[in-house]
Design an enzyme around this catalytic site. Structure first.
Site, PDB file in Angstrom:
ATOM      1  N   LYS A 174      51.781 -18.323  32.498  1.00  0.00           N
ATOM      2  CA  LYS A 174      51.253 -18.677  31.499  1.00  0.00           C
ATOM      3  C   LYS A 174      49.846 -20.043  31.928  1.00  0.00           C
ATOM      4  O   LYS A 174      49.521 -19.661  30.791  1.00  0.00           O
ATOM      5  CB  LYS A 174      52.490 -19.312  30.933  1.00  0.00           C
ATOM      6  CG  LYS A 174      53.090 -18.264  30.355  1.00  0.00           C
ATOM      7  CD  LYS A 174      53.966 -18.709  29.581  1.00  0.00           C
ATOM      8  CE  LYS A 174      55.180 -17.987  29.010  1.00  0.00           C
ATOM      9  NZ  LYS A 174      56.074 -16.969  30.116  1.00  0.00           N
TER      10      LYS A 174
HETATM   11  C1  LIG Z   1      57.418 -16.101  29.714  1.00  0.00           C
HETATM   12  C2  LIG Z   1      57.419 -15.629  30.915  1.00  0.00           C
HETATM   13  C3  LIG Z   1      58.091 -14.264  30.778  1.00  0.00           C
HETATM   14  C4  LIG Z   1      57.506 -14.161  29.355  1.00  0.00           C
HETATM   15  O1  LIG Z   1      56.227 -13.473  29.179  1.00  0.00           O
HETATM   16  P1  LIG Z   1      56.070 -12.406  27.719  1.00  0.00           P
HETATM   17  O2  LIG Z   1      54.667 -12.526  27.666  1.00  0.00           O
HETATM   18  O3  LIG Z   1      56.470 -13.843  26.776  1.00  0.00           O
HETATM   19  O4  LIG Z   1      57.290 -11.223  27.449  1.00  0.00           O
HETATM   20  C5  LIG Z   1      58.638 -14.337  32.345  1.00  0.00           C
HETATM   21  N1  LIG Z   1      58.605 -14.407  33.212  1.00  0.00           N
HETATM   22  C6  LIG Z   1      57.940 -16.198  33.067  1.00  0.00           C
HETATM   23  C7  LIG Z   1      58.325 -16.807  34.562  1.00  0.00           C
HETATM   24  C8  LIG Z   1      57.602 -16.624  31.966  1.00  0.00           C
HETATM   25  O5  LIG Z   1      57.631 -18.355  31.836  1.00  0.00           O
END
Ligand SMILES: *Cc1c(COP(=O)(O)O)cnc(C)c1O
Length: 429
Positions: free
Chosen positions: A107
């Site tokens: 993210k």
């Molecule tokens: C947010 C997150 C996900 C999921 O991603 P989405 O876009 O919400 O489906 C998977 N793994 C980790 C480590 C995350 O932080």
């Protein structure tokens, strides 16, 4: 580029407005009015382009003329200040490591891109903007780090008390400055509901609230980059690609499908989930029946009602049969996850963590029907962020990377809240 609300296609707004508002006033997610495939020449020479050049080509049409070329290129350069390696795990199975950023979560890219877009739009006025973000784990840290110190931005992070890992909690509670962490007595869905409610609360309309969850287009769209970066690295193998995303709110996988719409040759997508299996159940029986989220060891995916799934439905005109041609979704238990973690290490010497391990499991299941393809699972967090589970599963001590060391000895600062009224009072004061 104009964006419409998925609840009302006639109500169109600009990129800037969509970034600032996050969610439309009718609660609809914003969606781009047009998606124009990239030129064939772009794909022909992609291996000669830098990540920054690729990202600019990919995102430009979605920003339009609202951020000038040089400024947008500068934002991209700051966003992509780390590597996105594709690592061979076993024959025809690769891990796309998205965890080399400042908070070691994928993210980081969305958070850095969004904060800099907001910063650009805010440059010429002195309006205070309050960014609200609900996190099930990694969003909070990435947003806190991405937004730290940006002028005129106040960031409020809501996280479920006791349901994020120690490192995750430190990443979002130790920064100070313009970042405040609220520890909510509840689950992630409660945090997300509070944020959604605040946006629609007329008594807060003077506060310039915006979201930094993956519902925001400036967090969602740059996730397309990953799929192009993987293609660039695997193109010479001359095989079609299957991607598996560990999915919670389904923003990442939806960005992958957008990449395909732009012309990226992808054979199939897999959304791999933990016990929160709303989408796998939907693909099986056609009933979209969200359930309250349940806690798992892959806590960043503990989402009972994935916000971005409506965007996937929009991409396929709500045609379930069309969705199923490109897209599968499988759910795995914590026990299966831990045993995969162990097995991948034992057989291949590769260290995953619970989210990546679920991505691997979904990929392996799907690859049974794609025997001539290459499979790529997205490894979305560094194993160190799930230290206890990983070390216990593989019997090995992990080394602490610098990014994590730097938060481990800082003091946690959070404010405990329970109800929406308490939350609203906090924002108002
Ligand atoms: C947010 C997150 C996900 C999921 O991603 P989405 O876009 O919400 O489906 C998977 N793994 C980790 C480590 C995350 O932080």
């Amino acid at each position: 580029m104009k964006y419409y609300s998925l609840n009302n296609k006639l109500q169109k707004i600009s990129f800037q407005e969509a970034v600032i508002h996050g969610l439309a006033s009718d609660k609809g997610l914003y969606f781009p009015e047009e998606i124009t495939p990239l030129a064939a020449s772009f794909f022909d020479e992609i291996e000669n382009l830098s990540n920054e050049e690729i990202a600019y080509q990919v995102i430009q049409q979605f920003v339009g003329n609202e951020i000038p070329e040089l400024e947008l290129k500068a934002i991209i350069k700051e966003t992509l200040c780390f590597d996105f390696p594709v690592v061979s795990v076993e024959e025809n199975i690769y891990s796309l490591e998205l965890y080399h950023g400042p908070t070691m979560a994928f993210k980081d890219v969305g958070a850095r891109f969004m904060s800099r877009c907001l910063g650009y739009f805010n440059k010429n006025n002195n309006k205070q903007v309050t960014v609200l973000v609900a996190t099930s784990g990694d969003t909070g840290g990435a947003v806190a780090s991405g937004f730290l110190g940006v002028k005129n931005l106040e960031v409020i992070i809501l996280y479920p008390s006791g349901k994020v890992s120690d490192i995750q909690e430190r990443q979002l509670t130790t920064l100070g400055q313009n970042i405040t962490a609220l520890e909510i007595d509840g689950v992630f869905d409660d945090c997300q509901d509070m944020v959604k409610k605040a946006f629609l609360d007329k008594s807060l309309s003077h506060k310039n609230l915006t979201s930094a969850n993956s519902i925001n287009i400036a967090r969602w769209l740059p996730q397309m980059f990953y799929f192009f970066f993987a293609y660039k690295q695997l193109k010479s193998k001359n095989k079609s690609l299957v991607f598996s995303c560990p999915s919670g709110n389904f923003g990442n996988i939806c960005a992958g499908i957008m990449a395909k719409k732009l012309g990226l040759p992808v054979e199939h997508f897999v959304a791999s989930t933990n016990a929160n299996d709303t989408v796998p159940r939907f693909l099986e029986n056609g009933q979209y029946d969200p359930k309250p989220s349940v806690s798992t060891i892959s806590n960043a995916m503990d989402v009972g009602n994935p916000s971005n799934f409506v965007r996937i439905q929009e991409l396929y005109n709500n045609d379930l049969e069309m969705i199923k041609k490109d897209f599968s979704s499988y759910s795995f238990t914590d026990i299966e996850t831990k045993s995969a973690l162990k097995e991948i290490f034992k057989t291949n010497g590769y260290i995953t963590e619970p989210h990546g391990a679920i991505g691997y499991l979904g990929l392996k299941k799907e690859m049974n029907s794609h025997t001539n393809s290459i499979g790529v699972f997205l490894e979305t967090a560094h194993p160190i962020k799930f230290l206890d589970i990983v070390e216990n599963s593989i019997n090995l001590k992990l080394e602490m990377p610098n990014q994590i060391m730097s938060v481990m000895n800082k003091e946690k600062a959070s404010i405990k809240l329970k109800t929406y009224d308490e939350f609203r009072n906090f924002i108002t004061n």
